[in-house]
Design a protein around this motif. Structure first.
Motif, PDB file in Angstrom:
ATOM      1  N   ILE A  15       0.977  -1.388   0.099  1.00  0.00           N
ATOM      2  CA  ILE A  15       0.099   0.134   0.116  1.00  0.00           C
ATOM      3  C   ILE A  15       0.759   1.349   0.045  1.00  0.00           C
ATOM      4  O   ILE A  15       0.810   2.039  -0.714  1.00  0.00           O
ATOM      5  CB  ILE A  15      -0.757   0.025   1.103  1.00  0.00           C
ATOM      6  CG1 ILE A  15      -2.123  -1.033   1.122  1.00  0.00           C
ATOM      7  CG2 ILE A  15      -1.641   1.250   1.217  1.00  0.00           C
ATOM      8  CD1 ILE A  15      -2.805  -1.175   2.257  1.00  0.00           C
ATOM      9  N   TYR A  54      -0.479  11.732  -2.252  1.00  0.00           N
ATOM     10  CA  TYR A  54      -0.003  10.914  -1.337  1.00  0.00           C
ATOM     11  C   TYR A  54       1.700  11.297  -0.956  1.00  0.00           C
ATOM     12  O   TYR A  54       1.964  11.136  -0.028  1.00  0.00           O
ATOM     13  CB  TYR A  54      -0.223   9.470  -1.601  1.00  0.00           C
ATOM     14  CG  TYR A  54      -1.616   8.904  -1.627  1.00  0.00           C
ATOM     15  CD1 TYR A  54      -2.565   9.184  -0.458  1.00  0.00           C
ATOM     16  CD2 TYR A  54      -2.054   8.219  -2.590  1.00  0.00           C
ATOM     17  CE1 TYR A  54      -3.563   8.705  -0.552  1.00  0.00           C
ATOM     18  CE2 TYR A  54      -3.519   8.028  -2.588  1.00  0.00           C
ATOM     19  CZ  TYR A  54      -4.038   7.995  -1.366  1.00  0.00           C
ATOM     20  OH  TYR A  54      -5.595   7.794  -1.297  1.00  0.00           O
ATOM     21  N   GLU A  66       1.566  14.059   1.137  1.00  0.00           N
ATOM     22  CA  GLU A  66       1.292  13.882   2.588  1.00  0.00           C
ATOM     23  C   GLU A  66       1.744  12.516   3.018  1.00  0.00           C
ATOM     24  O   GLU A  66       1.222  11.807   3.688  1.00  0.00           O
ATOM     25  CB  GLU A  66      -0.309  13.674   2.782  1.00  0.00           C
ATOM     26  CG  GLU A  66      -0.725  15.227   2.159  1.00  0.00           C
ATOM     27  CD  GLU A  66      -2.065  15.691   3.113  1.00  0.00           C
ATOM     28  OE1 GLU A  66      -2.607  15.062   3.981  1.00  0.00           O
ATOM     29  OE2 GLU A  66      -2.494  16.727   2.394  1.00  0.00           O
ATOM     30  N   LYS A  78       1.758  11.620   6.596  1.00  0.00           N
ATOM     31  CA  LYS A  78       0.424  11.027   7.111  1.00  0.00           C
ATOM     32  C   LYS A  78       0.051   9.655   6.659  1.00  0.00           C
ATOM     33  O   LYS A  78      -0.535   8.796   7.441  1.00  0.00           O
ATOM     34  CB  LYS A  78      -0.692  11.931   6.736  1.00  0.00           C
ATOM     35  CG  LYS A  78      -0.701  13.356   7.441  1.00  0.00           C
ATOM     36  CD  LYS A  78      -2.031  14.088   7.035  1.00  0.00           C
ATOM     37  CE  LYS A  78      -2.668  14.919   8.244  1.00  0.00           C
ATOM     38  NZ  LYS A  78      -3.524  15.743   7.786  1.00  0.00           N
ATOM     39  N   PHE A 120      -0.611   6.834   9.187  1.00  0.00           N
ATOM     40  CA  PHE A 120      -1.712   5.951   9.033  1.00  0.00           C
ATOM     41  C   PHE A 120      -1.604   4.571   9.142  1.00  0.00           C
ATOM     42  O   PHE A 120      -2.043   3.623   9.840  1.00  0.00           O
ATOM     43  CB  PHE A 120      -2.646   6.297   7.744  1.00  0.00           C
ATOM     44  CG  PHE A 120      -3.885   5.861   7.396  1.00  0.00           C
ATOM     45  CD1 PHE A 120      -5.053   6.089   8.250  1.00  0.00           C
ATOM     46  CD2 PHE A 120      -3.781   4.718   6.614  1.00  0.00           C
ATOM     47  CE1 PHE A 120      -6.189   5.624   7.929  1.00  0.00           C
ATOM     48  CE2 PHE A 120      -5.119   4.119   6.210  1.00  0.00           C
ATOM     49  CZ  PHE A 120      -6.259   4.483   6.675  1.00  0.00           C
ATOM     50  N   LEU A 121      -0.593   3.981   8.314  1.00  0.00           N
ATOM     51  CA  LEU A 121      -0.340   2.651   7.984  1.00  0.00           C
ATOM     52  C   LEU A 121       0.125   2.134   9.612  1.00  0.00           C
ATOM     53  O   LEU A 121       0.015   1.017  10.038  1.00  0.00           O
ATOM     54  CB  LEU A 121       0.576   2.352   7.003  1.00  0.00           C
ATOM     55  CG  LEU A 121       0.354   2.665   5.824  1.00  0.00           C
ATOM     56  CD1 LEU A 121       1.061   2.561   4.622  1.00  0.00           C
ATOM     57  CD2 LEU A 121      -0.908   1.636   5.600  1.00  0.00           C
ATOM     58  N   ALA A 157      -0.285   3.515  12.599  1.00  0.00           N
ATOM     59  CA  ALA A 157      -1.450   3.251  13.442  1.00  0.00           C
ATOM     60  C   ALA A 157      -2.207   2.070  13.191  1.00  0.00           C
ATOM     61  O   ALA A 157      -2.805   1.572  14.312  1.00  0.00           O
ATOM     62  CB  ALA A 157      -2.281   4.556  13.401  1.00  0.00           C
ATOM     63  N   THR A 158      -2.618   1.784  12.113  1.00  0.00           N
ATOM     64  CA  THR A 158      -3.337   0.732  11.651  1.00  0.00           C
ATOM     65  C   THR A 158      -2.399  -0.599  12.150  1.00  0.00           C
ATOM     66  O   THR A 158      -3.140  -1.590  12.952  1.00  0.00           O
ATOM     67  CB  THR A 158      -3.300   0.655   9.917  1.00  0.00           C
ATOM     68  OG1 THR A 158      -3.743   1.587   9.532  1.00  0.00           O
ATOM     69  CG2 THR A 158      -4.268  -0.590   9.978  1.00  0.00           C
ATOM     70  N   LEU A 169      -2.990  -0.688  15.915  1.00  0.00           N
ATOM     71  CA  LEU A 169      -4.226  -1.205  16.249  1.00  0.00           C
ATOM     72  C   LEU A 169      -4.637  -2.620  16.266  1.00  0.00           C
ATOM     73  O   LEU A 169      -4.912  -3.222  17.128  1.00  0.00           O
ATOM     74  CB  LEU A 169      -5.643  -0.181  15.346  1.00  0.00           C
ATOM     75  CG  LEU A 169      -5.681   1.118  15.798  1.00  0.00           C
ATOM     76  CD1 LEU A 169      -6.509   1.625  14.695  1.00  0.00           C
ATOM     77  CD2 LEU A 169      -6.204   1.043  17.288  1.00  0.00           C
ATOM     78  N   LEU A 218       0.536   3.288  20.562  1.00  0.00           N
ATOM     79  CA  LEU A 218      -0.465   3.927  20.093  1.00  0.00           C
ATOM     80  C   LEU A 218      -0.440   5.693  20.315  1.00  0.00           C
ATOM     81  O   LEU A 218      -0.456   6.315  19.561  1.00  0.00           O
ATOM     82  CB  LEU A 218      -2.072   3.598  20.323  1.00  0.00           C
ATOM     83  CG  LEU A 218      -2.501   2.278  19.500  1.00  0.00           C
ATOM     84  CD1 LEU A 218      -3.962   1.891  19.810  1.00  0.00           C
ATOM     85  CD2 LEU A 218      -2.422   2.564  18.051  1.00  0.00           C
ATOM     86  N   PHE A 277       0.250   8.810  18.042  1.00  0.00           N
ATOM     87  CA  PHE A 277      -0.620   9.964  18.150  1.00  0.00           C
ATOM     88  C   PHE A 277       0.484  11.360  18.272  1.00  0.00           C
ATOM     89  O   PHE A 277       0.569  12.246  17.433  1.00  0.00           O
ATOM     90  CB  PHE A 277      -1.508   9.733  19.274  1.00  0.00           C
ATOM     91  CG  PHE A 277      -2.423  11.260  19.311  1.00  0.00           C
ATOM     92  CD1 PHE A 277      -3.189  11.655  18.633  1.00  0.00           C
ATOM     93  CD2 PHE A 277      -1.777  11.894  20.469  1.00  0.00           C
ATOM     94  CE1 PHE A 277      -3.810  12.618  18.596  1.00  0.00           C
ATOM     95  CE2 PHE A 277      -2.802  13.072  20.646  1.00  0.00           C
ATOM     96  CZ  PHE A 277      -3.513  13.605  19.691  1.00  0.00           C
ATOM     97  N   ARG A 309       2.042  11.924  15.066  1.00  0.00           N
ATOM     98  CA  ARG A 309       1.216  12.417  14.012  1.00  0.00           C
ATOM     99  C   ARG A 309       0.830  14.012  14.456  1.00  0.00           C
ATOM    100  O   ARG A 309       0.737  14.828  13.259  1.00  0.00           O
ATOM    101  CB  ARG A 309      -0.331  11.813  14.374  1.00  0.00           C
ATOM    102  CG  ARG A 309      -1.379  12.175  13.462  1.00  0.00           C
ATOM    103  CD  ARG A 309      -2.634  12.517  14.491  1.00  0.00           C
ATOM    104  NE  ARG A 309      -2.977  13.551  14.029  1.00  0.00           N
ATOM    105  CZ  ARG A 309      -4.294  14.052  13.711  1.00  0.00           C
ATOM    106  NH1 ARG A 309      -5.159  13.060  14.054  1.00  0.00           N
ATOM    107  NH2 ARG A 309      -4.704  15.009  13.494  1.00  0.00           N
TER     108      ARG A 309
END
Lengths: 231, 970
Positions: free
Chosen positions: B580, B590, B593, B596, B600-601, B603-604, B607, B627, B631, B634
C-alpha cells in the motif's frame, strides 16, 4: 416489516440465550436496521434538506439518533441470559455502550489521523456515535459488561453462534469500510466529500451493509454445513 | 592439461552426492560473510541508481566563467584584430548616420543596434493567444484576444513580427527564466547551485548588461529577484506565490510600467505579468477570467505602444527602442505546465522595433510560415528558439554573449533590431548584402563563443560529452572556421569590390555556421532535456532483480516447519502494508502527505497489535503506549505539514487545531523551553539504567558514559540559549559554538573508540549473545547526541518517542513467541511485521522532525550549529546527519534493539537485510512511479525531489547496513 415485528417475540422466547438465530430472523433484523438507516437519510434529505456532503454534522446526528434506538431495541431482544437481565436493562446498557463506543472509535480515528481541530469536534463526535451504533451498541445490548464475551468476540474473532456473527461481522465491516473510506481524503480532487468525516462515513456505512450481507451468507452457509454434518 | 583434467574430475561427483549438504555449506558461508553480502547489495543498488539517474535526472555543471568584452580578441572574427580598422570604419559611418547615445560607447563584441529594450513577459502565453486564429484548425474563444499585436505585425511596412517561440522543458517559470537569460538548457539539477538559493551563478544576459554598464529595471514576478538578487538598478517585485490571486502582480506591474516608460534612467526594462498563468491554473484556458485577463493585457499593450510611438521621433526617448512581448512557456488547456508537450513548449514572442525600417531577411533564413487571412491578406508567423534569445539580444545591445549560451543569433529578430544601419544605403541588393556581411561576422563570433563553451564544459564537467560527439562538432566548426579565415574574412575586410558573387559565398558561410549550431543544440538537448528511457528501464530492472536476491537471502533456508495459518495471515498483512505504501507513491497527493500515510499505516499496525495483545491478555499497556506515541508523532507531522504548506506551491492545507494556541503565550514558551531539557534528562536516566543493567565494561562503558556527558552538554546549550537558570552567562563566556563543537568532538572520539574496540578487543565470550546489546547501546548513544543537537529542541522529545516506539514494537513482537513457545524453531523465524513497523516509524520520524522530500525542506540552519563560516564538506555532512539522523542513521544502528535477547546473530543479519529490503521496495516503487509520471506536471516540483531523497536514503541505508554488519557481527 410487519412480519418481522410479529416474529420477534417468538424468536426471543426461542432464543433463550444460546445465541442461535435463524437466517430469516437475522435477515429481518438487518432489514429493519437497514430500513431505518435509509429512513435517516430520507428524513435528512427531505425534511431537513441536508445531506452528508452539505452538512455532515446534522446529517450524522440525525442518522445515529434514528438508528440507535432501533438497533438498541432490536438487539436487546437477543440479550444474553434473558432470565437474569430484563429487556429494559439491556436497552439501557446499550446507552452506556453507545458512549463508551463513541469514545473508543473517536480515539482510534484520531490515532489514525482524523483532524483534531475545534471545528471538527462536533463532526467527530457525531461520526463516532454513528460508528458506535454500528459496532458497540449491538454487543453492549447483547452482552452487557461481560468481558469474556467481548474478548471472545472482538479480540479473538471467534464467533460461535449466529448471533455472534450478526454482531461482529457488520461491526468489522463498518470499521474496515471506514478505514478504506479514509483513503481518498488526501487526494487533490478537491471534491467536497473528501472532507472529514464524509468519505469515512460513506465507507463505514458501505462496510456495515457489506458486513451484514457477508454475515447472512455465513449464517446460511453454516446452517447448510451443519445440516450436511447431521445427515 | 591432462593433469588438471584428472584432478578436476572427482570433484563434481562429490558435488552431486552431497548436493543438499553443499547447499547448507554455501548458505553458511554466505552468512559468515555478512559484510560482503551487504556490500554486494550496496553495489547493486548503486549501479541501478546510476543507470536510472543517468536516464532520468539530467544534470549539467554550471561553469563559473564569464564572458568579457576583451575576450573577443581571441576569436578569429572581424571584431578582433585588426581592431582599429574595423571599429574606426564602423563608428565613423555610424556617427554620420544617426545621433543618439549608443554609438559613443566603446564597441564590445558586436555593434550595438538598439539603445533600449523593453521586455514584457506574459507568463504562460500560449501561441494561440497571439497568432491569428486562421493559423489554427478552428477558432476558439481565447484566440485573437490580443488584436493590437496582430495589427502591429501585419500593418503595411511594419517593423514588427510575431514569432512562435519554442521553450525547452522543464517549462516552469524559474527554469525558463534561467534558460532565457543564460541561453542554456537548465536541467533539474544544475550542479554548482549555491546551497539552496536559486540565484543564478552562471554567466547570463542580465549579468552581462550590468557588467557593460546598462541599467536594468524589473517589475512583476518576484522570481526575477530570486534569480538576480543584486543586479537590478530598480526592482518592483510582487509575490508570485499565491496562485489564486490574479491581479496583485499585474496591477503592480501596470502601476510601475507606464511611468517608467517616460523615464530615461534605464536601458532594459523587464515587466513580468502573471495573471494569465494564474488564471490558467485556477480556471483553465477556456474561461471568462482568462479572456478578461487577455483583454486587459491588450489594453495595456495598446497604451504601451502608444506611449512608445509618441516618443519614437528623432531624438526622442524611444527613438531606437525594441519592444518584446513574450511568454516564458505555454500551458495546456487545463493551465498546467512543466512538461514537454507541444502545448506547454510552444509559446509566442512579439517583437517590434520603433524604427520603421526593416532590413529584408534573405529567403534562406526566413522561417516564417504564411497564410491568407479572411481578407485575403498575407499573414506570417516566424519561429524562434527561446535558446537563441540571450545571444540575439546580446548581439542587438552590443554586449558580450553569456559564457554558457549555446544559442545562435536569430536572423529575423536580429534583422528587426538592426534595421537602423542600412537606411542610407540605396538599392535593395546592397542593403541585403550589407546586412549579410554584418550577420556573418556576428555568427562567426557567436560560433566561436559556443565552441569555447563546449570545449571548456567538456574539460571541466564530470559528466561531459562523448568523444564522438565532440569530434563531430569540432569538425563542423573547424571546417566553417577554415573557410572563414581563408576567404570570407578577407572579402569582408576588403569591402565589396566583387559585387554580387559574394552573397552566395557569404550565405554558404552562414549555412556552415548554422550547421554547427544545430548540431551543438541537438547534442545539448539530448544531453540535458531528453529522458533516456532505456537507461531508466535498465536501472529499474536491476533494482527489481536486487529485490529478488534480497528476498532469497531473507527466506529461511530449509523449511523444517510448515507455516501455520496465523503466521501466513501476519505475513500477508505485512506485505499488504508495504505494498500500500509503495503504491501510494503513484499519486502526487500521497507523496505530499507521505508522513500522514506512513502514520496511518503505522497506526493501523498498532491497532492490530492492540487487538492481538487484548486477545492474548498481555502487554496491553505497551500497545496503548505505542498508539499514544504514534499519536504524538502524528501531531508533530501535522506541524511539519503546516511548514511545508507555507512554502510548497502544491499545498494549501492549514490545520487549524493550533488556532487556540497563540505563539507567544508565556506558558507555551515555558513548556517549549522546559520539555526538551526534561526529555533529555529522561534520556540520560535511561542510559544510566542501561549501563547499570547490562554488564558493560571497558571501552563500551566509557563510550556510553561519553554519551551521557554529551547529553548534559546539549541540555546545557539549550538551557543557556533559552536563558534558563542564568546559564546565558556561560554562553557569553564560552561563545555559542563551543558546546556544539565539544559535542561533535566527543561524538567523533566515541566512534573512534568503538571502531578501535571492535578491531582490537572483542567482547569476551562470557557475555555471549548479549554482546550486540552492549554494542548497540554504545553505538546508538554515540550517534544520538549529535543528531539530537542538530535537530534542535524537538530532537530530544523525538528521540524519546523513538525509543518508546521501538521498545513497544520490540515488546509487542514478543507476544506471539511468549504465548506459543513452540521451542527454538520459532526463534529463528523473524517477525517481518516488527521490522516493517520499525521502518514505518523511521519514515514517520523523518516527517515528524519537520522534514519533507523537497529541497526547501532541508534545514540549512542545522548546518551551522557550532560553526559560523561555511565549509562545503563539513556543512554538507552536518546537513545530512540532520536530515537523515533519526530516519536512517539511528534506525539502522538501533535495529538490533528490536530483537529479543538470546537470539542468534544470523537472525540479526536477516533482520538487517529485511529492513534493507523494505527500504529498497519503497525506493523501487518510487522509481517506477517516477518513470510512469515523467511527463507529469509536478515531475520536477514533486516527483524528482522525492526520488532524490529516496535514492540518497537508500544508499545511506545500504552503507550503514554495511557498517552495522561490520560492527555488530564477528
Amino acid at each position: 416489516m410487519i412480519e418481522a415485528r410479529k416474529k420477534k417475540p417468538e424468536t426471543t422466547t426461542a432464543l433463550s440465550g444460546d445465541g442461535s438465530v435463524s437466517a430469516s430472523v437475522a435477515f429481518s433484523v438487518y432489514l429493519v436496521s437497514g430500513l431505518f438507516l435509509a429512513v435517516g437519510f430520507w428524513v435528512a434529505h427531505n425534511v431537513y434538506a441536508v445531506d452528508l456532503v452539505s452538512d455532515p454534522y446534522r446529517t450524522l446526528r440525525l442518522i445515529w439518533s434514528i438508528e440507535f434506538p432501533v438497533v438498541a431495541i432490536v438487539y436487546s431482544l437477543f440479550r444474553q441470559k434473558p432470565d437474569e437481565c430484563s429487556y429494559w436493562r439491556a436497552a439501557a446498557r446499550s446507552i452506556i455502550g453507545l458512549v463508551t463506543g463513541a469514545l473508543v472509535n473517536a480515539l482510534g480515528a484520531i490515532v489514525l489521523g482524523a483532524p483534531v481541530g475545534l471545528q471538527y469536534l462536533w463532526k467527530t463526535i457525531n461520526w463516532s456515535l454513528l460508528m458506535s451504533v454500528f459496532t458497540f451498541v449491538p454487543a453492549a445490548a447483547v452482552f452487557g459488561a461481560s468481558w469474556a464475551d467481548w474478548h471472545r468476540m472482538f479480540s479473538c474473532m471467534k464467533p460461535t453462534s449466529n448471533r455472534d456473527y450478526m454482531i461482529t461481522v457488520p461491526a468489522y465491516g463498518a470499521i474496515i469500510g471506514a478505514w478504506f473510506g479514509a483513503w481518498p481524503m488526501p487526494l487533490d480532487w478537491e471534491r467536497p466529500w473528501q472532507e472529514w468525516p464524509i468519505s469515512v462515513s460513506y465507507g463505514a456505512i458501505g462496510g456495515y451493509i457489506a458486513g451484514k450481507l457477508v454475515s447472512l451468507v455465513l449464517i446460511i452457509f453454516k446452517k447448510r454445513h451443519l445440516n450436511a454434518k447431521l445427515d | 592439461m591432462s593433469v588438471t583434467a584428472s584432478s578436476r574430475d572427482p570433484e563434481p561427483r562429490q558435488h552431486t552426492t552431497g548436493e543438499f549438504s553443499n547447499g547448507f555449506c554455501r548458505m553458511g558461508m554466505c552468512l559468515k560473510n555478512e559484510k560482503w553480502i551487504a556490500m554486494a547489495f550496496l553495489l547493486i543498488h548503486l549501479v541501478a541508481i546510476l543507470f536510472f539517474t543517468r536516464g532520468f535526472l539530467l544534470t549539467r555543471t554550471e561553469l563559473p566563467f564569464h564572458s568579457t568584452c576583451s575576450d573577443v580578441s581571441l576569436s578569429p572574427c572581424l571584431a578582433s584584430p585588426p581592431p582599429d580598422h574595423v571599429s574606426n570604419s564602423i563608428s565613423g559611418s555610424n556617427l554620420s548616420q544617426s545621433g543618439g547615445n549608443l554609438h559613443q560607447q566603446p564597441k564590445c563584441w558586436t555593434k550595438p543596434a538598439v539603445d533600449r529594450v523593453i521586455i514584457i513577459v506574459l507568463d504562460a502565453l500560449r501561441i494561440d493567444f497571439v497568432a491569428p486564429s486562421s493559423f489554427f484548425p478552428e477558432p476558439k474563444p481565447w484566440m485573437d484576444k490580443l488584436p493590437i499585436l496582430q495589427k502591429l505585425a501585419y500593418a503595411n511596412g511594419s517593423s514588427a513580427k510575431i514569432f512562435k517561440a519554442y521553450a525547452d522543458p522543464p517549462t516552469t517559470s524559474l527554469q525558463r527564466l534561467k534558460g532565457l537569460t543564460t541561453g542554456g538548457l537548465p536541467t533539474f539539477i544544475d550542479v554548482g547551485n549555491s546551497f539552496g538559493a536559486p540565484a543564478i551563478v552562471e554567466d547570463n544576459f542580465i549579468n552581462q548588461l550590468v557588467q557593460n554598464g546598462k541599467r536594468v529595471v524589473m517589475m512583476g514576478d518576484d522570481t526575477w529577484t530570486q534569480l538576480f538578487p543584486n543586479q537590478f538598478a530598480k526592482a518592483y517585485p510582487f509575490p508570485s506565490f499565491n496562485v489564486k490571486d490574479l491581479n496583485t502582480v499585474d496591477n503592480g506591474c501596470i502601476e510601475h510600467l507606464f511611468p517608467s516608460l517616460y523615464e530615461d534612467d534605464w536601458d532594459v526594462l523587464i515587466a513580468h505579468f502573471l495573471g494569465v498563468d494564474h488564471a490558467g491554473h485556477i480556471f483553465g484556458v477556456d474561461s471568462i477570467p482568462m479572456i478578461e485577463k487577455l483583454e486587459q493585457y491588450n489594453a495595456v499593450l495598446e497604451k504601451v505602444v502608444q506611449i512608445l510611438e509618441s516618443q519614437a521621433g528623432p531624438g526622442g526617448l524611444h527613438e531606437n527602442t525594441l519592444l518584446i512581448v513574450m511568454g516564458d512557456h505555454g500551458q495546456t488547456l487545463n493551465g498546467d505546465h512543466g512538461g514537454g508537450s507541444p502545448e506547454e513548449v510552444e509559446t509566442s514572442m512579439f517583437s517590434m522595433s520603433l524604427r520603421k525600417h526593416t532590413s529584408p531577411v534573405p529567403q534562406e533564413f526566413d522561417t516564417s510560415s504564411c497564410k491568407q487571412d479572411s481578407d485575403g491578406k498575407q499573414i506570417c508567423v516566424s519561429s524562434i528558439e527561446q535558446l537563441d534569445f540571450a545571444a540575439t539580444l546580446s548581439a542587438l545591445l552590443g554586449i558580450s554573449f553569456p559564457f554558457g549560451s549555446i544559442g545562435r543569433v536569430n536572423p529575423e529578430l536580429y534583422a528587426l533590431g538592426s534595421s537602423s544601419w542600412n537606411i542610407e544605403n540605396d538599392g535593395n541588393q546592397s542593403v541585403s548584402k550589407k546586412w549579410i556581411a554584418d550577420y556573418v561576422d556576428i555568427l562567426c563570433t557567436n560560433a566561436w563563443q559556443v565552441k569555447r563553451y563546449i570545449d571548456v564544459y567538456s574539460n571541466s564537467s564530470v559528466v561531459g560529452f562523448s568523444y564522438d560527439d565532440l569530434s563531430r562538432i569540432s569538425d563542423l566548426y573547424s571546417r566553417a572556421e577554415e573557410n572563414w579565415s581563408n576567404s570570407i574574412k578577407d572579402m569582408l575586410v576588403d569591402g565589396d569590390k566583387n559585387g554580387s558573387s559574394n552573397i552566395s559565398a557569404l550565405t554558404k558561410q552562414i549555412m556552415a555556421y548554422l550547421d554547427f549550431f544545430s548540431s551543438v543544440v541537438e547534442l545539448a538537448r539530448s544531453k540535458w532535456t531528453e529522458f533516456n528511457l532505456k537507461l531508466m528501464i535498465t536501472g529499474f530492472g536491476i533494482m527489481v532483480i536486487s529485490l529478488f536476491l534480497q528476498l532469497l537471502i531473507i527466506l529461511p533456508g530449509p523449511k523444517s516447519h510448515g507455516m501455520d495459518s496465523g503466521a501466513f495471515v501476519g505475513l500477508a498483512f505485512t506485505l499488504s502494508i508495504v505494498l500500500i505504501r509503495a503504491c501510494s507513491f503513484l499519486s502526487n497527493s500521497y507523496i505530499l502527505e507521505e508522513g500522514k500515510v506512513a502514520n496511518f499505516l503505522l497506526a493501523t499496525t498498532g491497532l492490530i497489535k492492540l487487538q492481538y495483545s487484548i486477545m492474548r491478555k498481555t502487554m496491553v499497556k505497551e500497545a496503548v503506549t505505542f498508539l499514544a506515541t504514534v499519536f504524538a508523532l502524528r501531531i508533530s507531522i501535522d506541524i511539519g505539514l503546516t511548514k511545508q504548506a507555507a512554502t510548497s506551491q502544491f499545498m494549501s492545507s492549514s490545520p487549524s487545531w493550533m488556532l487556540g494556541m497563540v505563539p507567544g503565550h508565556p506558558i507555551l514558551t515555558l513548556v517549549s523551553d522546559i520539555a526538551p531539557v526534561l526529555s533529555l534528562i529522561i534520556l540520560i536516566y535511561m542510559l544510566y539504567k542501561a549501563i547499570n543493567r547490562t554488564s558493560c565494561v571497558g571501552i563500551w562503558k566509557y563510550v556510553t558514559v561519553g554519551s551521557i556527558i554529551n547529553y548534559f552538554l546539549v541540555a546545557m546549550q539549550w538551557a543557556s540559549e533559552s536563558k534558563m537558570l542564568g546559564l546565558d552567562v556561560l554562553l557569553q563566556r564560552l561563545g555559542r559554538n563551543r558546546i556544539p563543537q565539544a559535542v561533535y568532538g566527543i561524538g567523533l572520539v566515541q566512534l573512534f573508540l568503538l571502531a578501535f574496540a571492535r578491531i582490537f578487543c572483542a567482547i569476551k565470550v562470557t557475555y555471549g549473545s548479549k554482546s550486540w546489546t552492549v554494542k548497540t547501546v554504545a553505538m546508538v548513544s554515540a550517534c544520538s547526541s549529535t543528531v539530537i543537537l542538530l535537530s534542535g529542541r524537538q530532537g530530544s522529545m523525538l528521540a524519546l518517542a523513538y525509543i518508546l516506539g521501538g521498545y513497544c514494537i520490540m515488546r509487542l513482537e514478543g507476544i506471539e513467541r511468549n504465548q506459543s513457545g513452540k521451542g527454538n524453531n520459532r526463534f529463528q523465524n523473524l517477525n517481518p511485521l516488527a521490522v516493517v513497523q520499525w521502518s514505518l516509524l523511521s519514515v514517520c520520524m523523518f516527517f515528524a522532525s519537520g522534514h519533507w522530500c523537497a529541497f526547501d525542506g532541508l534545514r540549512y540552519g542545522a548546518a551551522f550549529v557550532g560553526f559560523d563560516e561555511f565549509v562545503l564538506i563539513r556543512q554538507a555532512i552536518l546537513l545530512t546527519i540532520e536530515t537523515f539522523g533519526f530516519s536512517i542513521i539511528l534506525s539502522v544502528f538501533g535495529l538490533p534493539l528490536l530483537m529479543p535477547l538470546h537470539s542468534p546473530t544470523k537472525r540479526l543479519f536477516r533482520m538487517c537485510m529485511l529492513y534493507g529490503l523494505v527500504n529498497a521496495t519503497t525506493v523501487t516503487a518510487t522509481i517506477l512511479c517516477v518513470t510512469i509520471q515523467r511527463r507529469h506536471l509536478m515531475v520536477w516540483g514533486l516527483f524528482a525531489p522525492k526520488f532524490v531523497f529516496d535514492v540518497v536514503g537508500l544508499i545511506l541505508t545500504d552503507v550503514l547496513i554495511c557498517v552495522a554488519s561490520a560492527f555488530y557481527f564477528d
